[in-house]
Design a protein around this motif. Sequence first.
Motif, PDB file in Angstrom:
ATOM      1  N   SER A  32      12.056   6.802   4.995  1.00 53.48           N
ATOM      2  CA  SER A  32      13.058   7.089   3.963  1.00 53.48           C
ATOM      3  C   SER A  32      13.254   5.859   3.099  1.00 53.48           C
ATOM      4  CB  SER A  32      14.387   7.503   4.593  1.00 53.48           C
ATOM      5  OG  SER A  32      14.924   6.461   5.372  1.00 53.48           O
ATOM      6  N   GLU A  33      13.771   6.079   1.903  1.00 53.90           N
ATOM      7  CA  GLU A  33      14.050   4.996   0.966  1.00 53.90           C
ATOM      8  C   GLU A  33      15.468   5.192   0.465  1.00 53.90           C
ATOM      9  OE1 GLU A  33      12.155   2.510   0.288  1.00 53.90           O
ATOM     10  OE2 GLU A  33      10.104   3.099   0.789  1.00 53.90           O
ATOM     11  N   VAL A  34      16.344   4.235   0.710  1.00 58.67           N
ATOM     12  CA  VAL A  34      17.754   4.381   0.386  1.00 58.67           C
ATOM     13  C   VAL A  34      18.071   3.665  -0.918  1.00 58.67           C
ATOM     14  CG1 VAL A  34      20.108   3.965   1.185  1.00 58.67           C
ATOM     15  CG2 VAL A  34      18.307   4.487   2.841  1.00 58.67           C
ATOM     16  N   GLY A  35      18.634   4.411  -1.878  1.00 53.36           N
ATOM     17  CA  GLY A  35      19.191   3.806  -3.078  1.00 53.36           C
ATOM     18  C   GLY A  35      18.261   2.886  -3.820  1.00 53.36           C
ATOM     19  N   ALA A  36      17.016   3.282  -3.998  1.00 49.44           N
ATOM     20  CA  ALA A  36      16.048   2.374  -4.586  1.00 49.44           C
ATOM     21  C   ALA A  36      15.196   3.092  -5.623  1.00 49.44           C
ATOM     22  CB  ALA A  36      15.155   1.783  -3.497  1.00 49.44           C
ATOM     23  N   GLY A  37      15.228   2.589  -6.855  1.00 50.15           N
ATOM     24  CA  GLY A  37      14.357   3.100  -7.897  1.00 50.15           C
ATOM     25  C   GLY A  37      13.095   2.270  -7.971  1.00 50.15           C
ATOM     26  N   ILE A  38      12.140   2.786  -8.684  1.00 50.29           N
ATOM     27  CA  ILE A  38      10.875   2.081  -8.848  1.00 50.29           C
ATOM     28  C   ILE A  38      10.292   2.425 -10.208  1.00 50.29           C
ATOM     29  CG2 ILE A  38       9.499   3.920  -7.776  1.00 50.29           C
ATOM     30  CD1 ILE A  38       7.808   1.722  -6.486  1.00 50.29           C
ATOM     31  N   GLN A  39       9.652   1.441 -10.827  1.00 48.79           N
ATOM     32  CA  GLN A  39       8.971   1.654 -12.100  1.00 48.79           C
ATOM     33  C   GLN A  39       7.466   1.619 -11.847  1.00 48.79           C
ATOM     34  OE1 GLN A  39      10.662  -0.439 -15.561  1.00 48.79           O
ATOM     35  NE2 GLN A  39      12.096  -1.444 -14.170  1.00 48.79           N
ATOM     36  N   LEU A  40       6.742   2.555 -12.444  1.00 45.06           N
ATOM     37  CA  LEU A  40       5.283   2.573 -12.328  1.00 45.06           C
ATOM     38  C   LEU A  40       4.672   2.599 -13.716  1.00 45.06           C
ATOM     39  CD1 LEU A  40       3.975   4.915  -9.481  1.00 45.06           C
ATOM     40  CD2 LEU A  40       4.109   2.423  -9.534  1.00 45.06           C
ATOM     41  N   SER A  41       3.834   1.632 -13.987  1.00 48.35           N
ATOM     42  CA  SER A  41       3.195   1.485 -15.291  1.00 48.35           C
ATOM     43  C   SER A  41       1.826   2.164 -15.297  1.00 48.35           C
ATOM     44  CB  SER A  41       3.081   0.001 -15.637  1.00 48.35           C
ATOM     45  OG  SER A  41       2.578  -0.730 -14.530  1.00 48.35           O
ATOM     46  N   PRO A  42       1.187   2.280 -16.482  1.00 48.22           N
ATOM     47  CA  PRO A  42      -0.048   3.072 -16.584  1.00 48.22           C
ATOM     48  C   PRO A  42      -1.192   2.598 -15.699  1.00 48.22           C
ATOM     49  CG  PRO A  42       0.889   2.727 -18.753  1.00 48.22           C
ATOM     50  CD  PRO A  42       1.690   1.880 -17.811  1.00 48.22           C
ATOM     51  N   TYR A  58       4.266   5.793 -18.434  1.00 48.81           N
ATOM     52  CA  TYR A  58       5.144   4.870 -17.715  1.00 48.81           C
ATOM     53  C   TYR A  58       6.249   5.729 -17.107  1.00 48.81           C
ATOM     54  CZ  TYR A  58       7.462   0.372 -16.785  1.00 48.81           C
ATOM     55  OH  TYR A  58       8.005  -0.735 -16.177  1.00 48.81           O
ATOM     56  N   TYR A  59       6.480   5.575 -15.803  1.00 45.95           N
ATOM     57  CA  TYR A  59       7.417   6.432 -15.093  1.00 45.95           C
ATOM     58  C   TYR A  59       8.514   5.607 -14.409  1.00 45.95           C
ATOM     59  CZ  TYR A  59       4.330  10.655 -14.996  1.00 45.95           C
ATOM     60  OH  TYR A  59       3.577  11.767 -15.295  1.00 45.95           O
ATOM     61  N   HIS A  60       9.683   6.227 -14.264  1.00 48.86           N
ATOM     62  CA  HIS A  60      10.727   5.776 -13.356  1.00 48.86           C
ATOM     63  C   HIS A  60      10.875   6.818 -12.248  1.00 48.86           C
ATOM     64  CE1 HIS A  60      12.894   3.302 -16.744  1.00 48.86           C
ATOM     65  NE2 HIS A  60      11.860   2.670 -16.231  1.00 48.86           N
ATOM     66  N   PHE A  61      10.931   6.343 -10.997  1.00 49.82           N
ATOM     67  CA  PHE A  61      11.094   7.221  -9.841  1.00 49.82           C
ATOM     68  C   PHE A  61      12.202   6.722  -8.933  1.00 49.82           C
ATOM     69  CE2 PHE A  61       6.477   7.553 -10.652  1.00 49.82           C
ATOM     70  CZ  PHE A  61       6.309   8.934 -10.678  1.00 49.82           C
ATOM     71  N   HIS A  62      12.759   7.626  -8.151  1.00 52.37           N
ATOM     72  CA  HIS A  62      13.388   7.223  -6.899  1.00 52.37           C
ATOM     73  C   HIS A  62      12.232   7.032  -5.920  1.00 52.37           C
ATOM     74  CE1 HIS A  62      15.640   7.156  -3.212  1.00 52.37           C
ATOM     75  NE2 HIS A  62      16.792   7.295  -3.856  1.00 52.37           N
ATOM     76  N   ARG A  63      12.271   5.964  -5.152  1.00 48.42           N
ATOM     77  CA  ARG A  63      11.173   5.676  -4.231  1.00 48.42           C
ATOM     78  C   ARG A  63      10.914   6.841  -3.265  1.00 48.42           C
ATOM     79  NH1 ARG A  63       9.192   0.413  -3.222  1.00 48.42           N
ATOM     80  NH2 ARG A  63      10.013  -1.130  -4.671  1.00 48.42           N
ATOM     81  N   ALA A  64      11.984   7.462  -2.803  1.00 44.03           N
ATOM     82  CA  ALA A  64      11.800   8.573  -1.865  1.00 44.03           C
ATOM     83  C   ALA A  64      11.037   9.717  -2.509  1.00 44.03           C
ATOM     84  CB  ALA A  64      13.159   9.054  -1.358  1.00 44.03           C
ATOM     85  N   LEU A 113       7.311   8.570  -2.686  1.00 43.23           N
ATOM     86  CA  LEU A 113       6.694   8.556  -1.360  1.00 43.23           C
ATOM     87  C   LEU A 113       6.465   9.975  -0.838  1.00 43.23           C
ATOM     88  CD1 LEU A 113       5.651   6.886   0.981  1.00 43.23           C
ATOM     89  CD2 LEU A 113       7.986   6.802   1.878  1.00 43.23           C
ATOM     90  N   SER A 114       7.398  10.868  -1.103  1.00 48.93           N
ATOM     91  CA  SER A 114       7.228  12.260  -0.655  1.00 48.93           C
ATOM     92  C   SER A 114       6.005  12.903  -1.285  1.00 48.93           C
ATOM     93  CB  SER A 114       8.482  13.075  -0.999  1.00 48.93           C
ATOM     94  OG  SER A 114       9.591  12.644  -0.249  1.00 48.93           O
ATOM     95  N   ILE A 115       5.768  12.627  -2.566  1.00 47.22           N
ATOM     96  CA  ILE A 115       4.601  13.191  -3.245  1.00 47.22           C
ATOM     97  C   ILE A 115       3.313  12.640  -2.650  1.00 47.22           C
ATOM     98  CG2 ILE A 115       3.349  13.157  -5.445  1.00 47.22           C
ATOM     99  CD1 ILE A 115       6.109  13.405  -6.806  1.00 47.22           C
ATOM    100  N   LEU A 116       3.280  11.340  -2.394  1.00 47.73           N
ATOM    101  CA  LEU A 116       2.069  10.726  -1.847  1.00 47.73           C
ATOM    102  C   LEU A 116       1.766  11.254  -0.451  1.00 47.73           C
ATOM    103  CD1 LEU A 116       2.646   7.020  -2.956  1.00 47.73           C
ATOM    104  CD2 LEU A 116       1.059   8.657  -3.975  1.00 47.73           C
ATOM    105  N   THR A 117       2.773  11.335   0.391  1.00 49.69           N
ATOM    106  CA  THR A 117       2.518  11.788   1.755  1.00 49.69           C
ATOM    107  C   THR A 117       2.210  13.288   1.811  1.00 49.69           C
ATOM    108  OG1 THR A 117       4.915  11.998   2.126  1.00 49.69           O
ATOM    109  CG2 THR A 117       3.880   9.947   2.801  1.00 49.69           C
ATOM    110  N   ALA A 118       2.839  14.066   0.930  1.00 51.26           N
ATOM    111  CA  ALA A 118       2.541  15.495   0.893  1.00 51.26           C
ATOM    112  C   ALA A 118       1.105  15.764   0.467  1.00 51.26           C
ATOM    113  CB  ALA A 118       3.509  16.210  -0.043  1.00 51.26           C
ATOM    114  N   ALA A 119       0.530  14.843  -0.308  1.00 54.18           N
ATOM    115  CA  ALA A 119      -0.849  15.013  -0.770  1.00 54.18           C
ATOM    116  C   ALA A 119      -1.870  14.704   0.322  1.00 54.18           C
ATOM    117  CB  ALA A 119      -1.100  14.113  -1.983  1.00 54.18           C
TER     118      ALA A 119
END
Length: 398
Positions: free
Chosen positions: A39-49, A102-108, A111-117
């Motif tokens: 799990s990821e608590v209260g954490a955003g993340i930026q992902l660039s191209p 360029y995206y902004h995500f909640h880390r959770a 991570l859910s998308i990556l693990t579901a894949a």
Amino acid sequence: MSGLKVTVVGGGIGGSAAALALLRAGCDVHVYEQVASKSEVGAGIQLSPNATRLLHRYGLADALGGVAVKPSHVEIKRWDDGRILGREELGRAVEEAYGAPYYHFHRADLLSILTAALPAERLHSGWRCVDVRQTNAGATTVFDDGTAIDSDVVVGADGIHSVVRKVLFGDERPRFSGNVAYRGLARAERLTHLNLEHCATNWMGPGGHFVHYFVSGGRFLNFVAVSEQDSWDRESWNDRGNVADAKRCYAGWHPQIHQILGAVDETFKWALFDRPPLSAWSVGRVTLLGDACHPMLPYMAQGAAQAIEDGATLAACLTGIAPAGVAEALANYETWRKPRTAAIQLAARGNATTFHLVDGVEQQKRDAEMAAWVGLSPRREAIFGFDAERLQPAAPLS
């Protein structure tokens, strides 16, 4: 499935993305994560191209777009009066220039998308690595229940306190940066009166900075409130924080910062650590990835992106390799990756000073440089335009 058998220790963003890349390269990959439920608590993340381009190739574009926020721009504001010091375009301008968003995500969410894949049978939770052993013929990962898993390659993607790194290179504590961050989320509806844009905002001031942006499709505003602290003597690198303490760190700062903090139910306090660039990442059939080998301060918004790049380059280096060629392939991986990640690590460390300048001559010089930013910044080319799958030298950061 044929190909190299690969054990990935650590099922976070870097380890999961690496597993997807390695599967595409024909490897027989299994990921072992020590916690039973990541799990990821209260954490955003930026992902660039440079990272989203890779994730799109992995077939994740639709899933990512469903939970991400595409920021229109990044803006730098002065700490006390809110004056805009600089602005760089993101959004459509970045996507057109670099072929990925360029995206902004909640880390959770990410991570859910990556693990579901990942195929379910390839992700194993509740497995804590305690040792890695190797011979010329293979490597063995040992877990706390005594189970030993044999493979051709072991990848330590187990974070800044990496067990795999400790096995390879000995115990070495990471460096406390002198910075701590209060992080948290505020529901967007609590802040509608502020009319905040979908952009990334960085308030810079003496001894600290305050970043905020929307995540989870715009449902939450993520904030990172960084201030300076002499030491960190707690065993844990994160702890539950107190909103009142966070507000005290920003006494005298713009009222909008205090309104954002006032909309938060809870916050977590994180000590920020990094390491100097390592001289080596690999020994024989075992290598490192992400924070295990290049932990960096979050002041370039590149920590997760560089881990995702690592996985792509590692997969490219292992494509078509026989077991006997693993050590050479891992040496090549390290050669391609180290100069780039080291440069970004050091640039992020430099921003810890740049972002926190007290008012004076150096601050005025910084502000003048930021005021010269127009449109799509050419400073981003070396980072955003890089393709980690192509095994090309990294351009120097400007």
